[in-house]
Motif scaffolding. Structure first.
Motif, PDB file in Angstrom:
ATOM      1  N   ILE A 165      -2.052  -3.239 -20.260  1.00 23.12           N
ATOM      2  CA  ILE A 165      -0.801  -4.029 -20.713  1.00 23.12           C
ATOM      3  C   ILE A 165      -0.747  -5.491 -20.248  1.00 23.12           C
ATOM      4  O   ILE A 165      -0.097  -6.448 -20.784  1.00 23.12           O
ATOM      5  N   ALA A 166      -2.350  -5.871 -19.645  1.00 24.96           N
ATOM      6  CA  ALA A 166      -2.091  -7.698 -19.577  1.00 24.96           C
ATOM      7  C   ALA A 166      -2.855  -7.993 -20.652  1.00 24.96           C
ATOM      8  O   ALA A 166      -2.546  -9.027 -21.085  1.00 24.96           O
ATOM      9  N   GLU A 167      -2.939  -7.044 -21.532  1.00 29.36           N
ATOM     10  CA  GLU A 167      -3.642  -7.419 -23.532  1.00 29.36           C
ATOM     11  C   GLU A 167      -2.713  -7.180 -24.021  1.00 29.36           C
ATOM     12  O   GLU A 167      -3.191  -7.920 -25.403  1.00 29.36           O
ATOM     13  N   VAL A 172       5.316  -9.509 -27.007  1.00 28.92           N
ATOM     14  CA  VAL A 172       5.159  -8.435 -27.828  1.00 28.92           C
ATOM     15  C   VAL A 172       6.026  -7.469 -27.269  1.00 28.92           C
ATOM     16  O   VAL A 172       6.585  -6.699 -27.323  1.00 28.92           O
ATOM     17  N   GLN A 173       5.714  -7.680 -25.709  1.00 33.06           N
ATOM     18  CA  GLN A 173       6.867  -7.042 -24.514  1.00 33.06           C
ATOM     19  C   GLN A 173       7.935  -6.787 -25.032  1.00 33.06           C
ATOM     20  O   GLN A 173       8.646  -6.139 -24.697  1.00 33.06           O
ATOM     21  N   LEU A 254       5.981   0.301 -18.194  1.00 30.46           N
ATOM     22  CA  LEU A 254       5.885  -0.547 -19.475  1.00 30.46           C
ATOM     23  C   LEU A 254       4.241   0.272 -20.613  1.00 30.46           C
ATOM     24  O   LEU A 254       4.204   0.023 -21.773  1.00 30.46           O
ATOM     25  N   GLY A 255       3.231  -0.209 -19.537  1.00 30.74           N
ATOM     26  CA  GLY A 255       2.169   0.048 -20.422  1.00 30.74           C
ATOM     27  C   GLY A 255       1.868   1.656 -20.792  1.00 30.74           C
ATOM     28  O   GLY A 255       1.509   1.820 -21.931  1.00 30.74           O
ATOM     29  N   LEU A 256       2.604   2.445 -20.337  1.00 27.34           N
ATOM     30  CA  LEU A 256       2.428   3.687 -20.380  1.00 27.34           C
ATOM     31  C   LEU A 256       3.963   3.932 -21.702  1.00 27.34           C
ATOM     32  O   LEU A 256       2.934   4.628 -22.519  1.00 27.34           O
ATOM     33  N   TYR A 257       4.600   3.544 -22.538  1.00 24.27           N
ATOM     34  CA  TYR A 257       5.543   3.715 -22.780  1.00 24.27           C
ATOM     35  C   TYR A 257       4.618   2.533 -24.520  1.00 24.27           C
ATOM     36  O   TYR A 257       4.909   3.295 -25.073  1.00 24.27           O
ATOM     37  N   GLY A 283      -3.481  -8.320 -29.932  1.00 26.27           N
ATOM     38  CA  GLY A 283      -3.520  -9.619 -29.376  1.00 26.27           C
ATOM     39  C   GLY A 283      -2.997 -10.077 -30.216  1.00 26.27           C
ATOM     40  O   GLY A 283      -2.268 -11.700 -30.083  1.00 26.27           O
ATOM     41  N   THR A 284      -3.134 -10.119 -31.661  1.00 19.95           N
ATOM     42  CA  THR A 284      -2.984 -10.987 -32.652  1.00 19.95           C
ATOM     43  C   THR A 284      -1.974 -11.196 -33.655  1.00 19.95           C
ATOM     44  O   THR A 284      -1.749 -11.923 -34.354  1.00 19.95           O
TER      45      THR A 284
END
Length: 1007
Positions: A165-167, A172-173, A254-257, A283-284
């Motif tokens: 999720i950090a990436e 986007v989140q 949120l990362g799991l989602y 990331g882009t």
């Protein structure tokens, strides 16, 4: 109590607990003693929910009154299905009891019924801890030997690249939060206000009910409890979601989602979706790209940019406006994003159509050597040894070879089309133009598999004209078809007409071809999808032949000699039909492909290739004095008298092989057998040898991959490579596994001289022996054919300087029944043509084509080249054949008469007046003499399985299979059959030879 009311109260009991006491949710109540507790929980929950209604500015009392005035809006046919059958009077009474504090005289509420339903719904509830610790399956990218993407490995519903999720950029989140759960950071797993909005929406819009699910609930639904539209699922989902919020942070959830959701084009998770839709990493992503993806979870198909671009643009606009409301983007960014194109890249329509057996084997190696749970347990980058073009060509060669065998033997059977496109064509023809795209399924998410370049590909062909106007319905249906045999390399065509005028089929490029229906003549129906082979593929109006799925099976492997790299592997006709990899997972009788073991032992014992051996009947006594004697026979049932060691192997003489056990290797036959077995064990052909004489004729089954390594060892003068497919595994740029370099391991049971002599003898097999169909490439290829008992297995194993190719053809015998390929269907007839196509494909795909190498310096110093007469093995002053003799202490040992005394030769010398020189020597599959000439009439087809059938004096013997000898102990199917059960590929017809004016070996009275 009304059944619907029971379910509603059980759901309300769940919602009341997770909203008022999320830390103490009970999953079991006692129906007899805890009814009052349930009532109190429901009252607390109603009081909490009334506050939420007030916040949402909804007058609950007015809503109930309106529903009572028109009950059909809530419980009628137009209401959501989940509320059908609801008694509104009972609902109103219950509302007053629990939310207004009244005590009605006839309450419809029964605590026991509600508790029992609730207890059953939460039985075997998944734990939040299991969800927290879950590892999402990923898609691994498999690279070929050139480092290019070759394939993907993923489970169903698991084509994803997991990204931390950090990436994922914050923008986007927030786009997904704005679109799916605006109160994600405020609620504790269940958003009661969202539930209220969904409830009101369901009353206003009948259909599939909205559940008001939060992102946390969607994670639980997608990864834990499933997506059934039931009260039971909703109850379980709310409890697990509330518990998950207590053990996971919001970013973790949120990362799991973001890694778990489906976003169209076969992509799961935000990273794979970014690559599939925009060809870039998450990331882009730009603002409009992020908004487009954030709008897809609500309906990946309904809002698909491929099918419904207008819907996708409208949904993107909604997400952008939500992002603006939440302060994620500015007014200027909103305006700019609204004006931008959708920006999706073209969909990858090409589907991978090869390498499925190879990829499965690669997964096995990843588990064994790299210690991975599976290639789909995470997102890996896997480097493999496969040569992509050669892999496709190998599969195509095997499929063509199996089809040619069945056509040649009359065993074709048409059992219907692969699929029918009649319904799809009907829908396309009836659909309006704007809706046509929606009727076609989305292309499968697989990388492109490019066909192997070959000699034909090098020829510039005229471009196929594209038809003007829109594509006909049959062509669009054909393009969207999902054939079952997705790895068969014959084009799929659709039947357009049948009748007296002939059969016409449509091709994927829009052309219409005339079809030779063959065995399916009169059985094809309009819009049947069938496989075809184009006879003139460049023509505007091509002709095609029907191709029918064969019942016979086969397998092939291509191994790099020096390293053991598996360049190509196909374990059967088609992976969808059978996932059994016959290269690595089965054993079959190798027949005469195992004979080189015996000849290697003899050469290593000091015999020279010109050593004479009697090709005549022999009986070996039982080993240890117990059991029966062994009396093998040649394939043709006869013998040709004294024969050189070389010619015995070239023409696959069983009697010569058997007689080598009598003093050719060791003094006694059992000792000779043991030496052959020792080489087999060191070559890792077997873990244990069967101690019986038919072993030398290939009676003991072997794995194809092990046989390939042995033949590679012959090419390497005794250096046996270990076959492998996996080079390395990486995860997130870090090495997980790298295969160490392993040089070939020397087979010490035989020296380099013996291996080189054997290699030259195997080259003679391809020049003029049982594999003479390869005579045109014999300067580059050596090998051996093999045919097992009753023609059940047909083999070819051979090598060039760089690669080894092994081909097997036969029927599966899992049912315990061994089915014959038919009389005369030997390795030379059936498997050699396949191997030839594979060698040529290898040279077209980057494998060097070089003449077979001379002996290594170590071997050359102990080898002397001397001219001999090729038939008698006698040394001659000039001309003749240049044989390779072993030197010992600087001298060449003369072993020509070691096994056949000179006196015997004189006694058997031919007399031209008796016509002895007129008889041909039997043994070759498809070529006659050692100059490559085939006896018989001009124009004979060298690959015709029925060639010369009417002139075969042994036909009756082959058909009846008279067996006067008892079977070997425990080998009921491998007894001393007549002719030999392990004979090879000899032709049975004795005919006069032709004289070749270009014969290089000097004058021979036979010519």
């Amino acid at each position: 109590m009304n059944p619907i009311l029971i379910k509603l109260f059980a759901t309300a009991l769940t919602l009341s607990q997770v909203t008022t006491r999320p830390d103490a949710v009970k999953t079991q109540f006692d129906p007899a003693t805890e009814g009052d507790q349930v009532v109190q929980i429901l009252r607390d929950g109603c009081a909490h929910m009334r506050k939420s209604f007030d916040i949402e500015d909804i007058n609950l009392d007015e809503l109930i009154s309106t529903a009572m005035e028109d009950p059909t809006t809530v419980a009628g046919d137009s209401a959501p299905k989940i509320l059908h059958g609801l008694d509104l009077a009972e609902l109103n009474t219950s509302y007053k009891q629990f939310c207004k504090g009244e005590n009605p005289a006839k309450s419809p509420f029964e605590a026991r019924a509600v508790i029992e339903f609730y207890n059953n719904a939460v039985k075997d509830l998944p734990t939040a801890e299991a969800l927290r610790d879950t590892k999402l399956p990923g898609a691994s990218i498999i690279l070929d030997a050139a480092g290019k993407p070759y394939s993907e490995a993923f489970e169903a519903n698991g084509r994803r690249r997991v990204v931390p999720i950090a990436e994922v950029p914050e923008m986007v989140q927030k786009a997904f939060v704005a679109a799916e759960d605006k109160r994600f950071y405020q609620h504790k797993g269940i958003d009661e206000r969202g539930v209220i909005r969904a409830f009101i929406g369901n009353l206003a819009s009948p259909g599939r009910p909205a559940g008001g699910s939060t992102i946390t609930q969607q994670v639980v639904k997608n990864l834990s409890v499933g997506d059934d539209v039931t009260y039971e699922r909703k109850i379980r989902e709310m409890i697990v979601a509330a518990r998950l919020e207590q053990i996971q942070t919001k970013p973790q959830i949120l990362g799991l989602y973001l890694n778990g959701i489906y976003l169209g084009r076969g992509a799961y998770g935000i990273e794979m979706a970014a690559r599939s839709w925009f060809g870039k990493s998450v990331g882009t992503l730009t603002v409009p790209e992020a908004a487009l993806l954030a709008g897809l979870p609500k309906g990946p198909n309904y809002y698909s940019p491929d099918k419904y671009p207008d819907r996708a643009r409208e949904r993107r606009g909604y997400v952008l406006s939500r992002m603006k409301e939440d302060g994620v983007i500015t007014e200027e960014q909103l305006a700019e994003a609204q004006k931008s194109d959708l920006g999706t890249k073209p969909v990858e329509t090409a589907r991978r159509d090869s390498g499925f057996y190879f990829v499965e084997h690669l997964g096995r190696e990843a588990r064994t050597f790299a210690g991975l749970e599976s290639l789909t347990s995470a997102s890996y980058t896997v480097r493999s040894t496969v040569n992509a073009g050669l892999q496709t060509a190998t599969e195509a060669a095997l499929q063509d070879g199996l089809a040619a065998y069945e056509r040649g033997t009359g065993r074709l059977f048409y059992d219907g089309p692969e699929l029918s496109l009649a319904e799809a064509v009907k829908k396309l023809e009836a659909a309006p133009p704007t809706a046509e795209a929606a009727l076609l399924p989305a292309p499968a998410p697989v990388p492109e598999a490019k066909p192997a370049p070959g000699r034909r590909a090098a020829l510039k062909q005229p471009p196929v004209p594209k038809p003007a106007g829109p594509k006909p319905a049959w062509q669009r249906a054909l393009e969207a078809a999902r054939p079952m045999l997705y790895d068969v390399h014959w084009p799929l065509a659709v039947v357009l007409s049948t009748g007296k005028a002939g059969t016409k089929v449509g091709l994927a490029d829009g052309r219409v071809a005339s079809l030779d229906a063959g065995a399916a003549r009169g059985r094809l129906q309009l819009y049947d999808a069938v496989r075809v082979k184009l006879t003139d593929p460049a023509s505007r109006t091509p002709r095609a032949q029907l191709r029918i799925r064969p019942a016979v099976q086969g397998a092939a492997i291509v191994l790099e000699n020096r390293t053991g790299k598996i360049l190509a592997m196909t374990g059967g006709f088609s992976y969808p039909l059978s996932q059994l990899n016959r290269v690595t997972q089965t054993v079959r009788q190798p027949g005469s492909t195992l004979k080189p073991l015996t000849y290697l032992a003899a050469l290593n014992a000091g015999l020279q290739p010109n050593t004479l051996v009697m090709d005549s009947p022999v009986t070996l006594p039982p080993i240890g004095g117990a059991g029966d004697s062994w009396s093998p026979k040649n394939y043709d049932g006869g013998g040709s008298g004294p024969t050189t060691l070389r010619r015995g192997l070239e023409f696959s003489k069983n009697l010569v092989t058997a007689r080598l056990l009598q003093g050719g290797i060791a003094e006694k036959a059992p000792a000779s057998l043991k030496r052959v077995c020792d080489i087999a064990l060191e070559a890792q052909l077997y873990a244990e040898c069967e101690n019986y004489y038919p072993f030398v004729l290939g009676a003991q089954p072997v794995r194809m991959i092990d046989l390939a390594s042995f033949y590679a060892a012959i090419a390497n003068e005794g250096g046996r490579p270990s076959a492998y497919a996996l080079e390395s595994v990486e995860q997130d740029g870090k090495a997980v596994f790298t295969r160490p370099e392993k040089p070939p391991v020397r087979i010490g049971s035989a020296d380099r001289i013996a291996f080189y002599q054997l290699k030259t003898m195997l080259q003679g097999v391809t020049q003029h022996g049982t594999a003479a169909a390869l005579s045109g490439i014999s300067a580059y290829v050596a090998g051996k054919t093999g045919t097992s008992e009753n023609e059940n297995d047909a083999w070819f194993a051979g090598f060039s300087n760089e690669i080894t190719v092994v081909v097997w053809v036969g029927y599966d015998n899992a049912d315990g029944i061994r089915k014959t390929l038919g009389r005369g269907q030997t390795g030379g007839h059936v498997s050699v043509p396949v191997a030839k196509a594979i060698f040529q494909a290898a040279w077209a795909n980057g494998v060097p084509r070089t003449a077979l190498a001379p002996p290594s310096p170590e071997a050359a110093s102990q080898i002397a080249d001397i001219s001999i007469d090729p038939r008698s093995g006698q040394r001659i002053a000039g001309g003749g054949f240049l044989e390779h003799f072993r030197r010992k202490n600087g001298q060449v040992a003369d072993t020509q008469f070691n096994l056949v005394p000179r006196e015997t030769m004189y006694a058997m010398r031919p007399d031209s007046e008796d016509g002895d020189f007129g008889n041909s020597e039997n043994g070759a599959d498809v070529a006659g003499d050692d100059a490559g000439n085939r006896a018989g009439r001009a124009g004979d087809d060298l690959l015709d399985p029925f060639g010369g059938e009417e002139r075969d004096p042994y036909a009756a013997r082959r058909t009846q299979r008279y067996d006067p000898y008892p079977n070997w102990p425990g080998r009921s199917r491998y007894g001393q059959a007549q002719p030999s059960p392990f004979g090879d590929d000899g032709e049975a017809v004795q005919r006069p030879r032709r004289r070749d004016p270009d014969y290089l070996f000097g004058e021979d009275p036979r010519y």
